[in-house]
Scaffold this active site. Structure first.
Site, mmCIF file in Angstrom:
data_model
loop_
_atom_site.group_PDB
_atom_site.id
_atom_site.type_symbol
_atom_site.label_atom_id
_atom_site.label_comp_id
_atom_site.label_asym_id
_atom_site.label_seq_id
_atom_site.Cartn_x
_atom_site.Cartn_y
_atom_site.Cartn_z
ATOM 1 N N HIS A 58 0.839 -1.203 0.000
ATOM 2 C CA HIS A 58 0.000 0.000 0.000
ATOM 3 C C HIS A 58 0.862 1.237 0.000
ATOM 4 O O HIS A 58 1.630 1.464 0.926
ATOM 5 C CB HIS A 58 -0.851 0.048 1.275
ATOM 6 C CG HIS A 58 -2.023 -0.845 1.214
ATOM 7 N ND1 HIS A 58 -3.158 -0.509 0.546
ATOM 8 C CD2 HIS A 58 -2.224 -2.074 1.727
ATOM 9 C CE1 HIS A 58 -4.018 -1.499 0.639
ATOM 10 N NE2 HIS A 58 -3.482 -2.462 1.349
ATOM 11 N N TYR A 186 -10.363 4.548 6.094
ATOM 12 C CA TYR A 186 -10.916 4.913 7.401
ATOM 13 C C TYR A 186 -12.067 5.884 7.170
ATOM 14 O O TYR A 186 -11.895 6.871 6.440
ATOM 15 C CB TYR A 186 -9.866 5.616 8.259
ATOM 16 C CG TYR A 186 -8.623 4.797 8.557
ATOM 17 C CD1 TYR A 186 -8.483 4.151 9.779
ATOM 18 C CD2 TYR A 186 -7.573 4.697 7.645
ATOM 19 C CE1 TYR A 186 -7.336 3.421 10.088
ATOM 20 C CE2 TYR A 186 -6.429 3.961 7.937
ATOM 21 C CZ TYR A 186 -6.319 3.330 9.153
ATOM 22 O OH TYR A 186 -5.184 2.615 9.445
ATOM 23 N N PRO A 278 -6.577 0.095 18.252
ATOM 24 C CA PRO A 278 -6.155 -0.409 16.933
ATOM 25 C C PRO A 278 -6.076 0.648 15.842
ATOM 26 O O PRO A 278 -5.438 0.400 14.809
ATOM 27 C CB PRO A 278 -7.222 -1.457 16.595
ATOM 28 C CG PRO A 278 -8.400 -1.094 17.429
ATOM 29 C CD PRO A 278 -7.871 -0.468 18.668
ATOM 30 N N LYS A 282 -0.903 0.097 15.092
ATOM 31 C CA LYS A 282 0.446 0.193 15.659
ATOM 32 C C LYS A 282 0.841 -0.981 16.573
ATOM 33 O O LYS A 282 2.035 -1.171 16.852
ATOM 34 C CB LYS A 282 0.589 1.489 16.468
ATOM 35 C CG LYS A 282 0.587 2.731 15.603
ATOM 36 C CD LYS A 282 1.788 2.736 14.673
ATOM 37 C CE LYS A 282 1.837 3.933 13.765
ATOM 38 N NZ LYS A 282 2.630 3.674 12.561
ATOM 39 N N TYR A 370 2.378 7.410 10.394
ATOM 40 C CA TYR A 370 1.617 6.224 9.997
ATOM 41 C C TYR A 370 2.561 5.123 9.482
ATOM 42 O O TYR A 370 2.417 3.954 9.828
ATOM 43 C CB TYR A 370 0.626 6.629 8.913
ATOM 44 C CG TYR A 370 -0.391 5.601 8.518
ATOM 45 C CD1 TYR A 370 -1.364 5.172 9.419
ATOM 46 C CD2 TYR A 370 -0.423 5.064 7.222
ATOM 47 C CE1 TYR A 370 -2.325 4.235 9.038
ATOM 48 C CE2 TYR A 370 -1.374 4.145 6.838
ATOM 49 C CZ TYR A 370 -2.328 3.736 7.754
ATOM 50 O OH TYR A 370 -3.275 2.827 7.377
HETATM 51 C C1 DHB Z 1 -6.363 -2.954 10.620
HETATM 52 C C2 DHB Z 1 -5.944 -2.098 9.653
HETATM 53 C C3 DHB Z 1 -5.711 -0.779 9.973
HETATM 54 O O1 DHB Z 1 -5.296 0.118 9.049
HETATM 55 C C4 DHB Z 1 -5.902 -0.306 11.246
HETATM 56 O O2 DHB Z 1 -5.667 1.001 11.515
HETATM 57 C C5 DHB Z 1 -6.297 -1.170 12.217
HETATM 58 C C6 DHB Z 1 -6.535 -2.508 11.895
HETATM 59 C C7 DHB Z 1 -6.633 -4.373 10.274
HETATM 60 O O3 DHB Z 1 -6.610 -4.707 9.090
HETATM 61 O O4 DHB Z 1 -6.898 -5.190 11.159
#
Ligand code: DHB
Length: 377
Positions: A58, A186, A278, A282, A370
């Site tokens: 990505h 998001y 989540p 991270k 990020y």
């Molecule tokens: C997941 C992906 C994300 O970008 C995130 O911020 C939290 C969880 C995931 O795929 O589980």
């Protein structure tokens, strides 16, 4: 498992003591988005063949709100680095395969695990397995046993400082064997946050913010998909492919940091020392950076008689922990609806989203955090 693997590459023996059964560990759905540094770490550790075959690269993730408002956390443009969607479950499978092939000592289903002599130079760990008392004497203990594990609790409370924040909501997550959206997306919405993510080209991972008292039985698949689509702009919702869920779970959101990450010969790594909500993915990435710092420190101490890294492990790891803890907390505030949001809070949040969308500097700062800070030399 990653620490054990990396130590073995430096010729250092380890014993892994796991409370759960192997089947349980290998079936759990966990994180799925790797920072650039985590991707590199797996490559350097010789564990990346499957990730490089199956993972989805990505160059950025999208944040959407309202009808048609959006910006991209463009990590490629602002940092030159990319993220990788690849599931923790798959990484765990690869780790078990690698450690098994190397004949590693892995004790699963360990009960009554207790740590002893952490202040001495011969600490030991006791546990029972298949009704038999076991004891492992060692040079160092790595506490990689998660938030509910015994390691952190083995540190005297008077020597420990904890920082905690609970959030008044959780995430309801669904895994489904359908093609995902092209990008991790998001969504901020009046009905609550939603997230479109993925594990592979035929495995989608979706989440919606839910009340803390939400019960899984109240959320059949149809209701989940309907609610999910309501939280995305219409053109995104139209592209979401739905199907039967193969997993559905609720995760509470919490921020937690315990300092220091060392007590005598015990070194904490991962969720035993810190938990992040989540948002921003991270948690696994922080466990990886802890393992990087700890494996380097143990190798320098054991192989080269140099304790400099070991002495600095806690402060080095915590610098990165706090950056990610703060980032996850900020992103959680930016993208969720809080029950006590005032009219001012709502306007300020919308304004911040609009500011980031308009500001190259704000987008660059977001992208840098990020994609993950580089590991310290
Ligand atoms: C997941 C992906 C994300 O970008 C995130 O911020 C939290 C969880 C995931 O795929 O589980």
């Amino acid at each position: 498992m990653l620490l054990s693997h990396m130590l073995a590459r430096d010729g250092i023996d380890s014993v892994v003591i796991e409370h759960r059964s192997r089947a349980h560990v290998l079936k759990r759905i966990r994180a799925g988005l790797l920072e650039a540094g985590s991707v590199q770490l797996l490559r350097d550790a010789g564990l990346a063949a499957r990730m490089d075959r199956e993972g989805i690269v990505h160059d950025g993730s999208s944040i959407v709100w309202g009808e048609g408002k959006h910006f991209i956390i463009d990590t490629k443009k602002f940092t030159g680095k990319a993220m990788m969607a690849f599931g923790q479950t798959a990484i765990t499978e690869e780790l078990y395969a690698a450690r098994e092939a190397a004949g590693a000592a892995i004790f699963d289903c360990a009960e009554d695990v207790a740590l002893h002599g952490l202040d001495s130079d011969r600490p030991y760990v006791t546990f029972t397995r298949n009704g038999k008392a076991e004891r492992v004497t060692c040079d160092y203990v790595a506490g990689c046993d998660g938030f509910h594990g015994v390691s952190r609790k083995a540190i005297p409370a008077s020597l420990q400082r904890t920082y905690e924040k609970a959030y008044p909501f959780g995430w309801l997550g669904v895994m489904s064997e359908v093609p995902p959206l092209a990008e991790v997306t998001y969504a901020y919405h009046a009905r609550g946050f939603a997230l479109a993510s993925m594990r592979s080209p035929m495995l989608s991972r979706y989440y919606i913010q839910c009340d803390s008292d939400t019960r899984l039985e109240d959320w059949p698949d149809e209701r989940f998909w309907e609610e999910l689509k309501l939280r995305f702009p219409r053109d995104f919702a139209a592209r979401i492919v739905t199907g039967p869920s193969i997993e559905k779970s609720i995760a509470p959101l919490r921020s937690f940091v315990s300092e220091p990450m060392r007590h005598g010969r015990l070194f904490l790594a991962g969720d035993s020392a810190h938990v992040v909500p989540p948002t921003g993915a991270k948690g696994l990435n922080l466990a990886f950076s802890d393992v990087f710092y700890l494996s380097r420190a143990l190798a320098a101490s054991i192989r080269k008689n140099n304790d400099t890294y070991l002495e600095r492990y806690s402060e080095t790891a915590l610098r990165r922990v706090w950056t990610s803890a703060r980032f996850s907390w900020r992103l959680t505030h930016l993208l969720h609806r809080f029950p006590d949001d005032s009219a001012f809070d709502l306007r300020a949040r919308e304004n911040e989203l609009e500011y980031i969308a308009e500001s190259e500097a704000a987008c660059a700062a977001l992208a840098e955090q990020y994609v993950g800070l580089p590991y310290e030399g």
